[in-house]
Design a protein around this motif. Structure first.
Motif, PDB file in Angstrom:
ATOM      1  N   LEU A 189     -11.512 -57.165 -68.410  1.00 35.33           N
ATOM      2  CA  LEU A 189     -10.408 -56.972 -67.479  1.00 35.33           C
ATOM      3  C   LEU A 189      -9.521 -55.789 -67.849  1.00 35.33           C
ATOM      4  CD1 LEU A 189      -9.353 -60.725 -67.091  1.00 35.33           C
ATOM      5  CD2 LEU A 189     -10.929 -59.413 -65.657  1.00 35.33           C
ATOM      6  N   PHE A 190      -9.763 -55.164 -68.999  1.00 35.59           N
ATOM      7  CA  PHE A 190      -8.896 -54.066 -69.430  1.00 35.59           C
ATOM      8  C   PHE A 190      -8.872 -52.891 -68.462  1.00 35.59           C
ATOM      9  CE2 PHE A 190      -8.806 -56.079 -73.664  1.00 35.59           C
ATOM     10  CZ  PHE A 190      -7.449 -55.959 -73.922  1.00 35.59           C
ATOM     11  N   PRO A 191     -10.001 -52.457 -67.890  1.00 33.69           N
ATOM     12  CA  PRO A 191      -9.919 -51.350 -66.921  1.00 33.69           C
ATOM     13  C   PRO A 191      -9.004 -51.682 -65.742  1.00 33.69           C
ATOM     14  CG  PRO A 191     -12.189 -51.682 -67.610  1.00 33.69           C
ATOM     15  CD  PRO A 191     -11.407 -52.838 -68.159  1.00 33.69           C
ATOM     16  N   GLY A 192      -9.132 -52.902 -65.209  1.00 32.43           N
ATOM     17  CA  GLY A 192      -8.262 -53.297 -64.109  1.00 32.43           C
ATOM     18  C   GLY A 192      -6.815 -53.416 -64.541  1.00 32.43           C
ATOM     19  N   LEU A 193      -6.593 -53.945 -65.744  1.00 31.72           N
ATOM     20  CA  LEU A 193      -5.234 -54.101 -66.258  1.00 31.72           C
ATOM     21  C   LEU A 193      -4.549 -52.752 -66.429  1.00 31.72           C
ATOM     22  CD1 LEU A 193      -2.893 -55.580 -67.575  1.00 31.72           C
ATOM     23  CD2 LEU A 193      -4.217 -55.703 -69.690  1.00 31.72           C
ATOM     24  N   LEU A 194      -5.268 -51.776 -66.966  1.00 32.61           N
ATOM     25  CA  LEU A 194      -4.674 -50.455 -67.175  1.00 32.61           C
ATOM     26  C   LEU A 194      -4.377 -49.762 -65.848  1.00 32.61           C
ATOM     27  CD1 LEU A 194      -6.803 -49.249 -70.231  1.00 32.61           C
ATOM     28  CD2 LEU A 194      -4.491 -50.194 -70.228  1.00 32.61           C
ATOM     29  N   SER A 195      -5.265 -49.933 -64.862  1.00 31.15           N
ATOM     30  CA  SER A 195      -5.006 -49.341 -63.548  1.00 31.15           C
ATOM     31  C   SER A 195      -3.832 -50.040 -62.862  1.00 31.15           C
ATOM     32  CB  SER A 195      -6.263 -49.414 -62.669  1.00 31.15           C
ATOM     33  OG  SER A 195      -6.666 -50.759 -62.466  1.00 31.15           O
ATOM     34  N   LEU A 196      -3.677 -51.357 -63.095  1.00 33.94           N
ATOM     35  CA  LEU A 196      -2.522 -52.073 -62.558  1.00 33.94           C
ATOM     36  C   LEU A 196      -1.234 -51.553 -63.192  1.00 33.94           C
ATOM     37  CD1 LEU A 196      -1.614 -54.500 -60.763  1.00 33.94           C
ATOM     38  CD2 LEU A 196      -1.754 -55.908 -62.830  1.00 33.94           C
ATOM     39  N   THR A 197      -1.304 -51.215 -64.468  1.00 36.07           N
ATOM     40  CA  THR A 197      -0.137 -50.672 -65.168  1.00 36.07           C
ATOM     41  C   THR A 197       0.277 -49.326 -64.574  1.00 36.07           C
ATOM     42  OG1 THR A 197      -0.763 -51.807 -67.212  1.00 36.07           O
ATOM     43  CG2 THR A 197       0.759 -49.945 -67.403  1.00 36.07           C
ATOM     44  N   VAL A 198      -0.697 -48.487 -64.261  1.00 32.79           N
ATOM     45  CA  VAL A 198      -0.394 -47.197 -63.619  1.00 32.79           C
ATOM     46  C   VAL A 198       0.313 -47.435 -62.291  1.00 32.79           C
ATOM     47  CG1 VAL A 198      -1.400 -45.131 -62.587  1.00 32.79           C
ATOM     48  CG2 VAL A 198      -2.291 -45.990 -64.756  1.00 32.79           C
ATOM     49  N   ALA A 199      -0.157 -48.424 -61.524  1.00 31.53           N
ATOM     50  CA  ALA A 199       0.499 -48.745 -60.253  1.00 31.53           C
ATOM     51  C   ALA A 199       1.939 -49.168 -60.480  1.00 31.53           C
ATOM     52  CB  ALA A 199      -0.277 -49.855 -59.540  1.00 31.53           C
ATOM     53  N   SER A 200       2.189 -49.891 -61.563  1.00 28.05           N
ATOM     54  CA  SER A 200       3.559 -50.335 -61.846  1.00 28.05           C
ATOM     55  C   SER A 200       4.475 -49.163 -62.180  1.00 28.05           C
ATOM     56  CB  SER A 200       3.555 -51.350 -62.992  1.00 28.05           C
ATOM     57  OG  SER A 200       3.397 -50.720 -64.254  1.00 28.05           O
ATOM     58  N   PHE A 201       3.915 -48.075 -62.736  1.00 32.54           N
ATOM     59  CA  PHE A 201       4.723 -46.891 -63.025  1.00 32.54           C
ATOM     60  C   PHE A 201       5.304 -46.313 -61.732  1.00 32.54           C
ATOM     61  CE2 PHE A 201       2.074 -45.855 -67.071  1.00 32.54           C
ATOM     62  CZ  PHE A 201       2.757 -46.843 -67.760  1.00 32.54           C
ATOM     63  N   PHE A 202       4.515 -46.379 -60.649  1.00 31.46           N
ATOM     64  CA  PHE A 202       5.020 -45.926 -59.353  1.00 31.46           C
ATOM     65  C   PHE A 202       6.129 -46.846 -58.870  1.00 31.46           C
ATOM     66  CE2 PHE A 202       0.719 -44.035 -59.222  1.00 31.46           C
ATOM     67  CZ  PHE A 202       1.036 -42.734 -58.863  1.00 31.46           C
ATOM     68  N   ALA A 203       5.963 -48.150 -59.091  1.00 35.24           N
ATOM     69  CA  ALA A 203       6.929 -49.128 -58.588  1.00 35.24           C
ATOM     70  C   ALA A 203       8.301 -48.953 -59.221  1.00 35.24           C
ATOM     71  CB  ALA A 203       6.413 -50.543 -58.836  1.00 35.24           C
ATOM     72  N   VAL A 204       8.329 -48.623 -60.527  1.00 35.14           N
ATOM     73  CA  VAL A 204       9.616 -48.483 -61.221  1.00 35.14           C
ATOM     74  C   VAL A 204       9.990 -47.016 -61.424  1.00 35.14           C
ATOM     75  CG1 VAL A 204       9.401 -50.712 -62.353  1.00 35.14           C
ATOM     76  CG2 VAL A 204       8.494 -48.684 -63.482  1.00 35.14           C
ATOM     77  N   ASP A 205       9.167 -46.137 -60.846  1.00 32.34           N
ATOM     78  CA  ASP A 205       9.443 -44.697 -60.824  1.00 32.34           C
ATOM     79  C   ASP A 205       9.576 -44.094 -62.231  1.00 32.34           C
ATOM     80  OD1 ASP A 205       9.755 -42.285 -59.519  1.00 32.34           O
ATOM     81  OD2 ASP A 205      11.934 -42.475 -59.353  1.00 32.34           O
ATOM     82  N   ILE A 206       8.566 -44.373 -63.072  1.00 38.77           N
ATOM     83  CA  ILE A 206       8.580 -43.774 -64.412  1.00 38.77           C
ATOM     84  C   ILE A 206       7.271 -43.027 -64.690  1.00 38.77           C
ATOM     85  CG2 ILE A 206      10.172 -45.497 -65.339  1.00 38.77           C
ATOM     86  CD1 ILE A 206       7.694 -46.710 -66.797  1.00 38.77           C
ATOM     87  N   LEU A 207       6.547 -42.682 -63.620  1.00 40.75           N
ATOM     88  CA  LEU A 207       5.271 -42.008 -63.828  1.00 40.75           C
ATOM     89  C   LEU A 207       5.466 -40.687 -64.571  1.00 40.75           C
ATOM     90  CD1 LEU A 207       2.214 -42.074 -63.314  1.00 40.75           C
ATOM     91  CD2 LEU A 207       2.640 -40.777 -61.204  1.00 40.75           C
TER      92      LEU A 207
END
Length: 536
Positions: A189-207
């Protein structure tokens, strides 16, 4: 005031839906295999040296020795569940832990994606997640909680300066190791987890900040992967490293696929991916471990219909047709909702504000692909892909000019329709209510030293955990297992109460050769109870 009333009503409806899932959908034995280590801690349950043996999964790491719950299930779920089990000692403590775990996941999503309280509330009406947490059979609760909170912990790691990063990194990696101990499947599940984390960077605007600290992030991920793989290598399972033990099972499955031909090796992941997509929108199919789809498929002589009927209710009766209509209603509504959520990605020029939708869609696809490649086939595998999908639907809906609680009402409606669709279909014999009925009769008829043997799949893990009447529960099914059970039991001059599915006295006598076998009149149809004693 209007919003407060709506919110209160929605909370009540969510509670009612959860209660209906518990009382209308039967439990099945695999829900309790994750607690098998806990069951074996009880003195009366330590006689099972047969299938699911209490001594069959020896584990050691850093000098600490314990028994896993199953071949690929650790001890973490047992430890998480144990305080509630010893406090209530009831089947319902399983559901209480499920609800609390769902709450932890909701809180994690809220923190990771900056959701409002009302957006997070929608999770408790989202049937796939609620159903899975209440009828967990993976186990998957710890993995889902870790996935929900990992993006937030990585965000804190990114935003912290200097040495303040260290505690966040340690907590994150410790949780990853916990999830892998609970279920090594988590490594897929790590590939999906890491991609989910990238999506969260957009949500909190810290990309932008994350990009500048990419070296620190890379070091964190590599340290985490090093830790979990070291855990599998250092942990001794059945006398060898856990990694080697799991790899042996994987090679065995691979050899079986090779014997089935190259086509099967290629088509297997493709078929599993299609099943995974089915789980994305066919909510009634989440009951596939209890609903008797197989019986429905056998009713047709058409091979194509038989294949379809393994996944959808196909039959000529009015009830089955109604169930199919309701299933299609749910499925097409969810597909419509997904389409509305990702529509901005396709109907206009790509905009930065839509990047999170794209990232979540990619995360969902990566989760689905990774799970299919790993060999996942059931709801307790594909449920992890529902996390990015739920977030995608919630964010997508929030951008539509629709009522604030509209998504909640839609989820509630679809959950109720799913329950009705499931309720119209027959359940499998191996989850029959007869199991509890005849087990209680066995308790009443037996003495404290007698043994209750589950001779068919469906009762052992549940009742060894419940430890009713302090009776020893065993799981001997094959001729060899029954022979060893007789040697162990009859030299103590005690009786065996044998429970089995679709069996008769002739079958049981052939298992207990030379012993006195008497059928107990239970009044049941599919499950039967036999009293077996030493024939002097």
């Amino acid at each position: 005031m209007q919003e407060r009333i709506q919110r209160t009503v929605i909370i009540v409806i969510a509670a009612v839906i959860a209660l209906l899932i518990v009382v209308t959908i039967p439990w099945h034995m695999d829900e309790f295999v994750a607690y098998h280590a806990l069951a074996c801690w009880q003195h009366a349950q330590q006689l099972n040296f047969y299938r699911l043996s209490c001594s069959g999964y020896p584990t050691e790491i850093f000098g600490f020795k314990y028994q896993r719950s199953y071949t690929y299930i650790g001890i973490s779920s047992s430890l998480l569940f144990s305080p509630f089990y010893f406090a209530f000692h009831s089947l319902y403590s399983h559901y209480i832990v499920g609800f609390l775990s769902a709450t932890v996941v909701g809180a994690g999503i809220k923190k990771s994606f900056n959701f409002s309280r009302d957006q997070a509330l929608a999770l408790f009406l989202y049937f796939p997640v609620v159903f899975t947490f209440l009828h967990s059979n993976g186990p998957e609760r710890i993995g889902l909680m870790v996935i929900a909170w990992s993006p937030y912990l990585i965000q804190r790691f990114v935003l912290s300066a200097g040495g303040r990063k260290f505690p966040w990194g340690v907590i994150l990696i410790a949780l990853w190791c916990l999830a892998v101990e609970d279920k090594p499947f988590f490594i897929f599940l790590f590939p999906g987890l890491l991609s989910l984390t990238v999506a969260s960077f957009f949500a909190v605007d810290i990309l932008g900040i994350a990009r500048m600290k990419w070296k620190n992030l890379t070091q964190l991920v590599l340290c985490g992967l090093f830790a979990v793989f070291s855990e599998l290598l250092l942990m001794q399972a059945n006398g060898v490293s856990y990694a080697r033990f799991l790899a042996h099972d994987w090679r065995y499955d691979t050899i079986l696929n090779q014997k089935s031909g190259l086509a099967q090796m290629v088509l297997g992941p493709v078929r599993r991916l299609l099943v995974g997509l089915l789980f994305a929108f066919d909510w009634p199919y989440y009951s596939h471990r209890t609903t008797d789809f197989e019986h429905l498929s056998e009713a047709s002589k058409n091979p194509v219909v038989q294949v379809i009927a393994q996944y959808l209710p196909i039959g000529s009766s009015t009830i089955v047709i109604l169930s199919l209509v309701l299933t299609l209603l749910v499925s097409f509504t969810v597909i419509w909702l997904i389409a509305k959520s990702i529509k901005p990605l396709f109907v206009s020029k790509f905009q930065r504000q839509n990047a999170i939708l794209f990232a979540l869609l990619v995360s969902f696809i990566i989760f689905q692909g990774s799970i299919a490649i790993s060999g996942g086939w059931a709801l307790h595998h594909f449920i992890y892909a529902q996390i990015p999908l739920f977030i995608l639907l919630t964010i997508g809906y929030s951008r539509l000019a629709l009522p604030k609680f509209g998504l909640h009402w839609l989820f509630a409606f679809l959950s109720c329709v799913s329950l009705v669709s499931i309720g119209l279909l027959p359940t499998q014999i191996k989850v029959s209510s007869e199991i509890d009925e005849i087990f209680n009769q066995a308790i009443e008829l037996s003495h404290p030293d007698d043994v209750i043997n589950c001779g068919s799949w469906g009762c052992y893990a549940t009742y060894s955990l419940l430890n009713k009447g302090d009776r020893s529960v065993t799981y001997a099914e094959t001729d060899g297992e029954i022979d060893r059970l007789q040697i162990s039991v009859f030299q103590k001059n005690v009786r065996v109460f044998h429970l089995c599915m679709n069996c008769d006295i002739g079958i049981v006598q052939s298992l207990y050769v030379g012993q006195s076998v008497n059928e107990v009149d239970t009044g049941t149809k599919d499950w039967h109870l036999f009293e077996v004693s030493k024939n002097d």
